[in-house]
Design a protein around this motif. Structure first.
Motif, PDB file in Angstrom:
ATOM      1  N   LEU A  61      43.973  38.831  39.323  1.00 29.54           N
ATOM      2  CA  LEU A  61      43.845  37.574  40.034  1.00 29.54           C
ATOM      3  C   LEU A  61      44.273  37.739  41.493  1.00 29.54           C
ATOM      4  O   LEU A  61      43.625  37.250  42.412  1.00 29.54           O
ATOM      5  CB  LEU A  61      44.736  36.530  39.351  1.00 29.54           C
ATOM      6  CG  LEU A  61      44.317  35.083  39.533  1.00 29.54           C
ATOM      7  CD1 LEU A  61      42.927  34.867  38.970  1.00 29.54           C
ATOM      8  CD2 LEU A  61      45.313  34.162  38.840  1.00 29.54           C
ATOM      9  N   PHE A  62      45.362  38.473  41.668  1.00 31.17           N
ATOM     10  CA  PHE A  62      45.874  38.658  43.019  1.00 31.17           C
ATOM     11  C   PHE A  62      44.878  39.457  43.856  1.00 31.17           C
ATOM     12  O   PHE A  62      44.611  39.122  45.012  1.00 31.17           O
ATOM     13  CB  PHE A  62      47.224  39.373  42.960  1.00 31.17           C
ATOM     14  CG  PHE A  62      48.020  39.214  44.213  1.00 31.17           C
ATOM     15  CD1 PHE A  62      48.693  38.026  44.482  1.00 31.17           C
ATOM     16  CD2 PHE A  62      48.083  40.248  45.136  1.00 31.17           C
ATOM     17  CE1 PHE A  62      49.401  37.871  45.649  1.00 31.17           C
ATOM     18  CE2 PHE A  62      48.792  40.088  46.317  1.00 31.17           C
ATOM     19  CZ  PHE A  62      49.458  38.902  46.572  1.00 31.17           C
TER      20      PHE A  62
ATOM     21  N   ILE B 186      45.703  47.232  46.178  1.00 32.31           N
ATOM     22  CA  ILE B 186      45.130  47.276  47.534  1.00 32.31           C
ATOM     23  C   ILE B 186      43.740  47.887  47.490  1.00 32.31           C
ATOM     24  O   ILE B 186      42.784  47.371  48.076  1.00 32.31           O
ATOM     25  CB  ILE B 186      46.046  48.087  48.476  1.00 32.31           C
ATOM     26  CG1 ILE B 186      47.367  47.338  48.674  1.00 32.31           C
ATOM     27  CG2 ILE B 186      45.356  48.342  49.812  1.00 32.31           C
ATOM     28  CD1 ILE B 186      48.402  48.133  49.452  1.00 32.31           C
ATOM     29  N   ALA B 187      43.606  48.981  46.740  1.00 34.38           N
ATOM     30  CA  ALA B 187      42.310  49.668  46.673  1.00 34.38           C
ATOM     31  C   ALA B 187      41.245  48.756  46.081  1.00 34.38           C
ATOM     32  O   ALA B 187      40.148  48.624  46.630  1.00 34.38           O
ATOM     33  CB  ALA B 187      42.447  50.940  45.841  1.00 34.38           C
TER      34      ALA B 187
ATOM     35  N   ALA C  63      43.119  38.203  47.205  1.00 31.27           N
ATOM     36  CA  ALA C  63      43.240  38.953  48.456  1.00 31.27           C
ATOM     37  C   ALA C  63      41.868  39.305  49.004  1.00 31.27           C
ATOM     38  O   ALA C  63      41.584  39.108  50.197  1.00 31.27           O
ATOM     39  CB  ALA C  63      44.068  40.217  48.222  1.00 31.27           C
ATOM     40  N   ALA C  64      41.000  39.806  48.122  1.00 31.80           N
ATOM     41  CA  ALA C  64      39.655  40.166  48.575  1.00 31.80           C
ATOM     42  C   ALA C  64      38.927  38.935  49.088  1.00 31.80           C
ATOM     43  O   ALA C  64      38.230  38.984  50.106  1.00 31.80           O
ATOM     44  CB  ALA C  64      38.867  40.800  47.435  1.00 31.80           C
TER      45      ALA C  64
ATOM     46  N   ILE D 175      39.994  42.813  37.199  1.00 36.90           N
ATOM     47  CA  ILE D 175      40.896  43.166  36.107  1.00 36.90           C
ATOM     48  C   ILE D 175      40.460  44.488  35.500  1.00 36.90           C
ATOM     49  O   ILE D 175      41.272  45.392  35.255  1.00 36.90           O
ATOM     50  CB  ILE D 175      40.905  42.036  35.047  1.00 36.90           C
ATOM     51  CG1 ILE D 175      41.567  40.795  35.636  1.00 36.90           C
ATOM     52  CG2 ILE D 175      41.604  42.489  33.782  1.00 36.90           C
ATOM     53  CD1 ILE D 175      41.481  39.575  34.756  1.00 36.90           C
ATOM     54  N   LEU D 176      39.152  44.607  35.301  1.00 37.02           N
ATOM     55  CA  LEU D 176      38.607  45.839  34.720  1.00 37.02           C
ATOM     56  C   LEU D 176      38.871  47.029  35.637  1.00 37.02           C
ATOM     57  O   LEU D 176      39.237  48.120  35.195  1.00 37.02           O
ATOM     58  CB  LEU D 176      37.107  45.642  34.513  1.00 37.02           C
ATOM     59  CG  LEU D 176      36.429  46.457  33.429  1.00 37.02           C
ATOM     60  CD1 LEU D 176      37.140  46.257  32.111  1.00 37.02           C
ATOM     61  CD2 LEU D 176      34.975  46.047  33.309  1.00 37.02           C
TER      62      LEU D 176
END
Lengths: 622, 315
Positions: free
Chosen positions: A83-84, A143-144, A88-89, A208-209
């Motif tokens: 979710l985060f 981050i990635a 962020a994206a 998530i995946l």
């Protein structure tokens, strides 16, 4: 909003997704309250305990840690990270997209070039490069994954912002002296927010995946911390001896992603208005025939006979009576004009003849269509198909849309012949050339190799006519074949059709909204309004003495050269929607001769048999 | 046509350069000192300084980029310290294994996906449609690495039909049947997600196309329904499916990393993961640039295929 939720939950799969996801979220939220052991407490004596063993409902892993506890905590971590990362994206990507779309020009160019570069990578390579640089770890994996998904948001949001930036309210804000930041925050952002939210809902499953994947590779969460991916990664070594340690986290990832996907699909479907009407249903090979009454057994009057035809569209609970009790006939060598405004049902009437009305939602609910006395609506599919194009052929309006864009003209023409006759390539080509010459196409040899988009509108229309003539049909149904063309081309095509019916004895059903065209070509004319024939008779007689007020108004719409200043009256009002027809005459609300009795009950088509009218107070008595 | 291909190839040059810039910049973010990372924290300062000089790390960033780029253009991707061999040799060897795996998976997902989608659309709401929709839903939701592990349990451990992992049997293997036996599970597991995505897209593209006017024209000509659906409609639907094949190829290539780990496939993905864990930066850099460049070229091939299908975009 409540309508949206209703739609969403009518979709059973989306509801299942919502329930499963809700349960998982609830489990994760109440996790601190559950009587679960410490997820990181190792007990090597209890390694690989099977599920349902004492004290460990899901068993233990390779270090004897309780799998249930690890699962709950791992799910928590995976959901939070996913979710985060999505948020962020979304925030960064949308900011970039809005900046590019709003400022445009050079800024846009530079940003979008960079975005294109990022999109040129297979996504995981970029993520791997970032993790390689920053080092393995859950934060760096996050981050990635977020970075890799930024281009997706940037692109989508930019597209929408470009559209918004040119709109009046943005200009107005600019003229009012608002700064860029304020315009973006108060005018642009509220409008792109729904798209951002949809973007998050469709990508969060992916994120998530992806984070689970990086952890699975050992590049995400580091021991002893567990997320679902690292649990699966650690369990891999014991896959064969203790499969439950792999199955438990794997199934959880699967459940999470599937429920998010189901919910996301449901959201998308509920937001896409096209799907609400069921319009994306696959049209059947032939229109559904569902006659509620007996098949009319009247003797045929012409080569093609429509007898009390009824065609309806069933959309949800609404029933659109597009064709209502229509009877028409055409004799060989004769041209019958069928005239009416758009939406009057003339095209549906024409398409009903060979079962070409899209179904669903269309259905023929009554009447008969006789060709040579035989009822086409009773024929099985293959028998009907063998008559399509062979006995009864169509010329459609707008040949750019009606010719297949990816086949050459020659291929399309040859196919029209070869579906009915076994002939060689050479014969088919020769026949196609002959047809192109018959419709006066210059350089027919080179035209055979052309695609539809390489020709002019007039040429394409001729191709449509040539293709209709390919098998020497007995009946030609022309649906506004000249509407999109300029006047000189129109005149040529009308002359061509006229010549063809005289030479070949074709029976033509000519559909148009233009009395000028009818006057040039048709022997008889039928006027259609709101799905019914309101007047029919010989062309000269109707042009000279129209009986129905609607016919009179339609004729008045045709300007004539050299006639001086004639009243060019548009008909006030709009035709009624055919799902809620008024009782009595459908034209009454727009008719200046309408009286009380016009709105009472059904009105019959009455007259001499050659000239009939459906009107209680006609302009003249036929 | 040749002009179109040339134009697309030329347009790939800036994209490739962009890829090298991005990879270089990401690698420049490495915190601390790469030489220390390579030599470990017990290295003497002299050794660290020498290695930095050898790697050219004492020069300014821009200069380093052009040296790196120039070397790559001459085929020198540097030397992997963890494997002690030229990076390019290692990549070439590993990439061929990845190509076999990802290529097979790509062919599988394209054929199965388009077929399933077309059948699903042609028989909308039938039992076949529902079954396909259900399988597709599972396919796009199950993580490929988990699917691979479950396949190992079922087909290799329980049923003993297929070998557990690797590319060839250690003893007496090496021929084509051996390769196929080893390839079957990883290729299927890798193809699953993309098959689902392509099937979904093909189904909706077919349904969209089946409502077009030119399909009605084909029916009006008397074209048999089977040919209307699997000829006219499928061909037109391909126009929107083919670009997605290019995108899915990227996902297949990405998924190969996981699948190579699960099945011990000696491909470039496993090489990259090992290289990251060993902090073998040159190997990561070279691998990412090489595979991305191949993907860019593949996408040009997809564009060319698209222009062959659709005459309207040939310019």
């Amino acid at each position: 909003m409540s309508a949206f939720l209703k739609l969403l939950f009518r979709n059973r799969l989306a509801a299942i997704g919502a329930v499963v996801l809700g349960l998982i979220l609830a489990l994760v939220l109440v996790a601190p309250l559950l009587p679960l052991p410490d997820p990181d407490a190792t007990a090597t004596s209890e390694r690989f305990a099977r599920p349902f063993s004492e004290g460990h409902i899901l068993g233990t892993d390779h270090l004897g840690r309780d799998l249930a506890a690890r699962l709950v905590h791992g799910t928590r971590v995976s959901l939070a990270i996913g979710l985060f990362a999505a948020l962020a994206a979304a925030v960064l990507g949308s900011a970039i997209g809005i900046a590019a779309g709003y400022f445009g020009g050079r800024t846009d160019n530079v940003i979008m070039r960079a975005i294109d570069m990022l999109m040129a990578f297979p996504y995981i390579l970029l993520a791997l490069a970032i993790v390689a640089a920053l080092g393995p770890g859950l934060r760096n994996a996050l981050i990635a994954v977020a970075a890799v998904n930024i281009p997706f948001f940037a692109r989508n949001i930019r597209g929408i912002t470009v559209g918004l930036a040119g709109r009046e309210f943005v200009d107005a804000a600019r003229l009012a002296g608002m700064g860029h930041t304020r315009i973006i925050l108060s005018e642009i952002l509220p409008n792109v927010l729904p798209v951002i939210v949809i973007g998050i809902s469709t990508t969060v499953g992916w994120m998530i995946l992806e984070t689970a994947g990086l952890s699975f590779l050992g590049l995400g969460s580091q021991p002893p911390q567990a997320d679902l991916g690292s649990m699966l990664g650690e369990a891999r070594a014991a896959l064969i001896t203790a499969p439950h340690t792999s199955v438990v986290p794997g199934l959880m990832i699967f459940l999470i992603v599937m429920s998010i996907n189901l919910l996301g699909d449901g959201v998308r479907d509920a937001l896409d208005p096209r799907l609400k009407s069921g319009a994306l249903a696959r049209p059947r090979a032939t229109t559904r025939v569902d006659r509620r009454g007996p098949v009319p057994e009247e003797p045929a009057k012409g080569l093609l006979d429509l007898q009390r035809l009824e065609t309806q569209f069933h959309v949800g609970k609404r029933v659109y009576k597009a064709v209502n009790d229509v009877s028409l006939h055409v004799k060989p060598g004769e041209c019958l004009g069928l005239i009416g405004e758009s939406g009057s049902g003339k095209s549906v009437t024409a398409l009903s003849v060979m079962g070409l009305v899209a179904s669903p939602p269309g259905a023929i609910t009554g009447g008969a269509v006789r060709h040579d006395g035989e009822d086409l609506l009773s024929l099985p599919y293959d028998a009907l198909r063998r008559r399509r194009g062979e006995k009864v052929a169509y010329i459609f309006q707008d040949p750019l849309a009606t010719l297949h864009p990816l086949y050459r003209i020659g291929e399309q023409m040859a196919e029209a012949i070869r579906v009915h006759h076994r002939i060689s390539d050479r014969e088919a080509r020769a026949r196609a050339l002959e047809l192109l010459r018959a419709v006066r196409i210059p350089n027919p040899e080179s035209r055979l190799g052309n695609y539809p988009h390489e020709m002019s509108g007039g040429m394409r229309q001729r191709i449509g006519i040539a293709m209709a003539l390919a098998n020497d049909p007995e009946v030609l149904i022309a649906d506004e074949p000249t509407t999109a063309l300029d006047v000189t081309v129109q005149a040529q095509i009308l002359a061509l059709l006229d010549e063809l019916r005289r030479e070949r004895g074709l029976a033509i059903l000519f559909i148009t909204h233009d009395f000028g065209v009818v006057a040039q070509l048709c022997d008889r004319v039928a006027v259609m309004y709101a799905g019914r024939i309101v007047e029919q008779g010989p062309t000269e007689e109707i042009l000279a003495r129209p009986a129905h007020p609607y016919t009179a108004r339609l004729i008045a719409c045709v300007p004539e050269l050299g006639e001086g200043k004639r009243e060019l009256a548009a008909i006030p009002g709009l035709p009624p929607v055919v799902d809620s027809l008024p009782p009595g005459c459908a034209f009454a609300p727009r008719c200046d001769k309408a009286q009380e009795d016009c709105r009472k009950g059904a009105i019959d088509l009455a007259g001499t048999g050659t000239h009939d009218v459906r009107c209680l107070h006609p302009e003249v008595t036929p | 046509m040749a002009g179109y291909i040339l134009k697309r190839l030329l347009s790939a040059i800036p994209v490739m350069l962009g890829i090298t810039v991005i990879v270089f910049l990401i690698m420049a973010m490495i915190p601390g000192d790469p030489a220390t990372a390579i030599l470990g924290s017990y290295a003497t300062p002299e050794n660290v300084e020498k290695l930095n000089r050898d790697l050219g790390l004492d020069k300014p960033l821009v200069q380093r980029y052009f040296i790196w780029l120039g070397n790559m253009l001459t085929g020198d991707f540097g030397r992997s310290f963890s494997l002690n061999r030229p990076v390019l040799d290692e990549i070439a060897e590993r990439f061929s294994a990845t190509l076999i795996l990802a290529g097979t998976a790509f062919v599988l997902c394209s054929i199965l996906g388009i077929l399933a989608g077309a059948i699903s659309a042609a028989r909308q709401y039938s039992l076949a449609d529902k079954a396909i929709t259900f399988v597709v839903l599972i396919g796009i939701s199950v993580p490929s690495f988990f699917l691979g592990m479950m396949m190992i349990l079922l087909f290799a451990v329980n049923l003993r039909w297929l070998p557990v992992s690797g590319m060839y049997a250690i003893y007496g293997g090496g021929d084509l049947p051996d390769l196929i036996a080893h390839l079957a599970m990883p290729a299927l597991a890798l193809a699953a997600v993309a098959t689902g995505v392509i099937a979904r897209l093909s189904r909706s593209a077919m349904l969209e196309v089946l409502r077009q006017d030119y399909i009605r024209t084909a029916r009006a000509k008397g074209v048999p329904e089977r040919r209307v659906v699997y000829g006219h409609a499928l061909r037109a639907a391909m126009v929107s499916v083919i670009p997605v094949l290019g995108i899915q190829a990227g996902f297949v290539l990405s998924g190969a990393v996981y699948i190579e780990m699960v099945f011990q496939w000696p491909g470039v993905g496993r090489m990259l993961v090992d290289a990251i864990l060993k902090r073998d930066i040159l190997l990561v850099q070279g691998g990412v640039v090489f595979v991305s460049a191949c993907y860019v070229l593949f996408n040009i091939a997809v564009d060319v295929a698209q222009s062959l299908l659709d005459p309207r975009i040939r310019t």
